[in-house]
Enzyme design. Structure first.
Site, PDB file in Angstrom:
ATOM      1  N   LYS A 259       0.791  -1.210   0.048  1.00 17.63           N
ATOM      2  CA  LYS A 259      -0.061   0.091   0.022  1.00 17.63           C
ATOM      3  C   LYS A 259       0.808   1.368  -0.007  1.00 17.63           C
ATOM      4  CE  LYS A 259      -3.516   2.531   0.065  1.00 17.63           C
ATOM      5  NZ  LYS A 259      -4.582   2.587   0.789  1.00 17.63           N
TER       6      LYS A 259
ATOM      7  N   LYS B 295      -0.833  12.033   4.607  1.00 15.67           N
ATOM      8  CA  LYS B 295      -0.379  11.165   5.708  1.00 15.67           C
ATOM      9  C   LYS B 295       0.275   9.872   5.163  1.00 15.67           C
ATOM     10  CE  LYS B 295      -3.223   8.047   6.724  1.00 15.67           C
ATOM     11  NZ  LYS B 295      -3.345   6.723   6.288  1.00 15.67           N
TER      12      LYS B 295
END
Length: 296
Positions: free
Chosen positions: A179, A247
């Site tokens: 990811k 983030k």
């Protein structure tokens, strides 16, 4: 089994029914699963309870009632809090329980939490997703999973209800590594598409026609298709927020540092997201990064 009753023997806990989690939980419920739900905001809990899902008093309460508990939370700090609080997940894990983290969480932290769950007799799978709210709603998410073969096979029937592609990347933490790689590609490609379309506009060409001309060639991508359309229309209703993309890029940079790898372009694009957030666009879709080019 049909799609509508594929999970009718499953009791699934779902912690975090927000932008992504709500449609994912709905797809599981539609497939026949009994859903035990928990969320910080109670408005969405009331909405889903009206659809037949069962509210829980705490994260621990979810785990006690469910065979499998899914976490779909915004960041590592939130996952840590949900796992470690007094009435949290870790205190309720018992032999046979399966925990699946489908958010984007730091890989090193993921491995540490998996060890706690496994020490209590449970199993842990990290299965972050790509595809945004469109993929969540249509059950076409791309799911990158980390965990043991046995844990992944237990999780697979559940994951396949939410996604069209489930890839077992490797042991626990490998899904989160994948990811991180995904978010580097997404973040950097959004920046590239934004610059290309803004260049077309400033040079007097129609960005919509330029985008159409690029489709099917080497510059084509899902980002050009979906996020390019958002950039042209100016509709930045979030499928994934700028704050979330920032983030995720920060987590990728941190992972790189852990292994002695510098990611200079990732750092540059993260800085662009920071500027867009500072300008007040943090809650818009991450395609709103194009707005930085009008701030210069």
């Amino acid at each position: 089994m049909t799609a509508t009753n594929a999970l009718n023997t499953h009791t699934i806990g779902f912690i975090g029914v927000g932008l992504m989690g709500k449609p994912m939980a709905r797809n599981l419920h539609k497939a026949g699963a009994k859903l035990i739900i928990y969320n910080r905001s109670q408005a969405v809990i009331e909405e889903l309870a009206g659809e037949g899902m069962i509210p829980a008093a705490s994260p621990a309460d979810v785990v006690r009632q469910a065979d499998t508990t899914i976490l779909m939370l915004p960041d590592t700090d939130t996952v840590k809090a949900i796992l470690e609080r007094e009435d949290g997940v870790l205190g309720a894990v018992a032999p046979g329980k399966l925990i699946i983290d489908m958010g984007t969480t730091e890989a090193t932290f993921t491995r540490a939490m998996a060890a706690h769950v496994e020490a209590a007799g449970g199993a842990y799978v990290d299965a972050p997703v790509s595809g945004g709210t469109i993929g969540a709603e249509n059950a076409t998410l791309s799911i990158m999973a980390g965990g043991s073969n046995d844990a992944l096979e237990r999780a697979r029937p559940i994951l396949e209800v939410m996604g069209s592609r489930v890839v077992h990347v490797g042991p626990v933490g490998a899904g989160q590594v994948a990811k991180a790689a995904n978010q580097v590609i997404v973040g950097l490609t959004i920046s590239a598409v934004g610059e290309a379309l803004k260049l077309a506009e400033r040079a007097g060409a129609d960005p919509a026609r330029v985008r159409e001309a690029l489709k099917g060639g080497f510059a084509d991508s899902r980002i050009l298709e979906v996020h390019g359309a958002r950039m042209i229309s100016g509709d930045f209703k979030p499928g994934g927020k700028c704050t979330t993309q920032r983030k995720d890029l920060d987590q990728a940079l941190k992972l790189g540092r852990e292994y002695g790898l510098d990611l200079p372009t990732t750092a540059l694009v993260m800085g662009q997201y920071e500027r867009v957030i500072e300008a007040g666009f943090g809650d818009l879709d991450h395609a709103a990064l194009i707005k930085i080019l009008d701030l210069n």
